[in-house]
Design a protein around this motif. Structure first.
Motif, PDB file in Angstrom:
ATOM      1  N   MET A 213       0.835  -1.215   0.000  1.00 50.49           N
ATOM      2  CA  MET A 213       0.000   0.000   0.000  1.00 50.49           C
ATOM      3  C   MET A 213       0.869   1.265   0.000  1.00 50.49           C
ATOM      4  N   PHE A 214       1.696   1.423   1.048  1.00 52.36           N
ATOM      5  CA  PHE A 214       2.578   2.596   1.093  1.00 52.36           C
ATOM      6  C   PHE A 214       3.988   2.186   0.665  1.00 52.36           C
ATOM      7  N   LYS A 215       4.514   2.912  -0.296  1.00 49.98           N
ATOM      8  CA  LYS A 215       5.883   2.615  -0.732  1.00 49.98           C
ATOM      9  C   LYS A 215       6.886   3.300   0.191  1.00 49.98           C
ATOM     10  N   GLU A 216       8.079   2.729   0.257  1.00 51.30           N
ATOM     11  CA  GLU A 216       9.150   3.331   1.061  1.00 51.30           C
ATOM     12  C   GLU A 216       9.545   4.699   0.498  1.00 51.30           C
ATOM     13  N   LEU A 217       9.792   5.632   1.393  1.00 49.55           N
ATOM     14  CA  LEU A 217      10.289   6.947   0.976  1.00 49.55           C
ATOM     15  C   LEU A 217      11.798   7.012   1.216  1.00 49.55           C
ATOM     16  N   ASP A 218      12.558   7.109   0.158  1.00 45.22           N
ATOM     17  CA  ASP A 218      14.023   7.219   0.246  1.00 45.22           C
ATOM     18  C   ASP A 218      14.419   8.246   1.316  1.00 45.22           C
ATOM     19  N   PRO A 219      15.029   7.793   2.405  1.00 48.38           N
ATOM     20  CA  PRO A 219      15.321   8.708   3.516  1.00 48.38           C
ATOM     21  C   PRO A 219      16.265   9.833   3.101  1.00 48.38           C
ATOM     22  N   LEU A 220      17.068   9.583   2.098  1.00 46.50           N
ATOM     23  CA  LEU A 220      17.989  10.625   1.650  1.00 46.50           C
ATOM     24  C   LEU A 220      17.267  11.796   1.012  1.00 46.50           C
ATOM     25  N   LEU A 221      16.137  11.503   0.410  1.00 40.51           N
ATOM     26  CA  LEU A 221      15.379  12.592  -0.221  1.00 40.51           C
ATOM     27  C   LEU A 221      14.279  13.117   0.688  1.00 40.51           C
ATOM     28  N   HIS A 222      13.873  12.309   1.658  1.00 40.70           N
ATOM     29  CA  HIS A 222      12.791  12.735   2.544  1.00 40.70           C
ATOM     30  C   HIS A 222      13.343  13.623   3.650  1.00 40.70           C
ATOM     31  N   SER A 223      13.909  14.712   3.246  1.00 46.95           N
ATOM     32  CA  SER A 223      14.483  15.703   4.147  1.00 46.95           C
ATOM     33  C   SER A 223      14.286  17.048   3.473  1.00 46.95           C
ATOM     34  N   GLN A 224      13.726  17.989   4.219  1.00 47.66           N
ATOM     35  CA  GLN A 224      13.340  19.262   3.601  1.00 47.66           C
ATOM     36  C   GLN A 224      14.485  19.891   2.805  1.00 47.66           C
ATOM     37  N   LEU A 225      15.651  19.992   3.429  1.00 40.96           N
ATOM     38  CA  LEU A 225      16.753  20.687   2.760  1.00 40.96           C
ATOM     39  C   LEU A 225      17.309  19.894   1.580  1.00 40.96           C
ATOM     40  N   ARG A 226      17.519  18.582   1.772  1.00 37.51           N
ATOM     41  CA  ARG A 226      18.077  17.804   0.656  1.00 37.51           C
ATOM     42  C   ARG A 226      17.095  17.764  -0.511  1.00 37.51           C
ATOM     43  N   LEU A 227      15.809  17.707  -0.192  1.00 37.27           N
ATOM     44  CA  LEU A 227      14.809  17.710  -1.260  1.00 37.27           C
ATOM     45  C   LEU A 227      14.826  19.032  -2.010  1.00 37.27           C
ATOM     46  N   ALA A 228      15.002  20.119  -1.282  1.00 41.09           N
ATOM     47  CA  ALA A 228      15.074  21.432  -1.926  1.00 41.09           C
ATOM     48  C   ALA A 228      16.293  21.523  -2.846  1.00 41.09           C
ATOM     49  N   VAL A 229      17.410  20.993  -2.387  1.00 37.44           N
ATOM     50  CA  VAL A 229      18.635  21.007  -3.199  1.00 37.44           C
ATOM     51  C   VAL A 229      18.397  20.254  -4.508  1.00 37.44           C
ATOM     52  N   ILE A 230      17.847  19.061  -4.382  1.00 38.31           N
ATOM     53  CA  ILE A 230      17.584  18.247  -5.571  1.00 38.31           C
ATOM     54  C   ILE A 230      16.582  18.948  -6.478  1.00 38.31           C
ATOM     55  N   SER A 231      15.589  19.551  -5.875  1.00 34.56           N
ATOM     56  CA  SER A 231      14.574  20.269  -6.643  1.00 34.56           C
ATOM     57  C   SER A 231      15.204  21.381  -7.483  1.00 34.56           C
ATOM     58  N   ILE A 232      16.117  22.119  -6.879  1.00 32.69           N
ATOM     59  CA  ILE A 232      16.825  23.185  -7.606  1.00 32.69           C
ATOM     60  C   ILE A 232      17.644  22.597  -8.756  1.00 32.69           C
ATOM     61  N   LEU A 233      18.336  21.501  -8.462  1.00 35.58           N
ATOM     62  CA  LEU A 233      19.229  20.928  -9.479  1.00 35.58           C
ATOM     63  C   LEU A 233      18.460  20.262 -10.614  1.00 35.58           C
ATOM     64  N   ILE A 234      17.293  19.713 -10.285  1.00 35.29           N
ATOM     65  CA  ILE A 234      16.445  19.139 -11.337  1.00 35.29           C
ATOM     66  C   ILE A 234      16.062  20.251 -12.311  1.00 35.29           C
ATOM     67  N   GLY A 235      15.794  21.420 -11.758  1.00 35.54           N
ATOM     68  CA  GLY A 235      15.351  22.538 -12.593  1.00 35.54           C
ATOM     69  C   GLY A 235      16.478  23.182 -13.380  1.00 35.54           C
ATOM     70  N   SER A 236      17.696  23.180 -12.831  1.00 36.80           N
ATOM     71  CA  SER A 236      18.725  23.995 -13.478  1.00 36.80           C
ATOM     72  C   SER A 236      19.949  23.215 -13.963  1.00 36.80           C
ATOM     73  N   GLU A 237      20.104  21.975 -13.487  1.00 39.56           N
ATOM     74  CA  GLU A 237      21.236  21.134 -13.898  1.00 39.56           C
ATOM     75  C   GLU A 237      22.599  21.629 -13.402  1.00 39.56           C
ATOM     76  N   GLU A 238      22.657  22.834 -12.863  1.00 38.47           N
ATOM     77  CA  GLU A 238      23.915  23.314 -12.276  1.00 38.47           C
ATOM     78  C   GLU A 238      23.617  24.481 -11.356  1.00 38.47           C
TER      79      GLU A 238
END
Lengths: 95, 95
Positions: free
Chosen positions: A1-26
DNA sequence: ATATTAGGTTTATTATATAAACTACTTTAT
DNA sequence: ATAAAGTAGTTTATATAATAAACCTAATAT
């Protein structure tokens, strides 16, 4: 029913970092710090964790005489992010 | 740019609990435990945190002779969940 | 010369999630 | 009647994570 949430990404700051990099690539350290309102210490630690995991690559160079840290997302990082978003949906759209 | 993620909901198990309650409006301890694969101790702690925050109500009663704990989501809980989902979108759909 | 700013890292503290151990009681088997 | 096993949790302890504070090195401004 519920899938595991990657603990490395389930963190406000790390998720924000990845979010920025997904958008800009650098993006550099200072830019990410400003966008996220993180402290430098916290950001330094979280970037290192993402790098260790292979989700981002980190390049240190000098811009003139000042140091500069540039981050890029990797293929693994993109995949992990997509997987994380899919997993999250099992929580956000309950059946 | 990035909205704050309510720390009470930004937790895999608590989010799963809320997700279940959003869908069903009532669920007991054992049911939630099975759906989430959580240990009883962990679930007990996280339910108490959600209750303290006013996001769920918890009713203890007896079903026959056995104790039974039933959880329901509150108006505040629904609002918090909706706000959380909206905030998450600022990370998942970067501009 | 010294004070301040830039760009970080390292170390320490606090908070969180999780698991292990325990409580209290019921049901079933002997 | 007693012991063993199961139900429904709570409490306490431990491991991990997030965050903040302190520090470092070099550059720039006064």
């Amino acid at each position: 029913m519920f899938k595991e949430l990657d603990p490395l990404l389930h963190s406000q700051l790390r998720l924000a970092v990845i979010s920025i990099l997904i958008g800009s690539e650098e993006a550099d350290f200072v830019f990410i710090k400003e966008k996220t309102n993180a402290t430098a210490g916290n950001l330094s630690v979280q970037i290192e964790k993402l790098r260790e995991a292979g989700y981002i690559s980190v390049e240190k160079a000098f811009r003139g005489k000042m140091p500069r840290t540039t981050c890029r997302i990797t293929k693994e990082g993109i995949q992990a992010f997509e997987k994380y978003v899919a997993a999250l949906n099992s929580y956000l759209k309950p059946k």
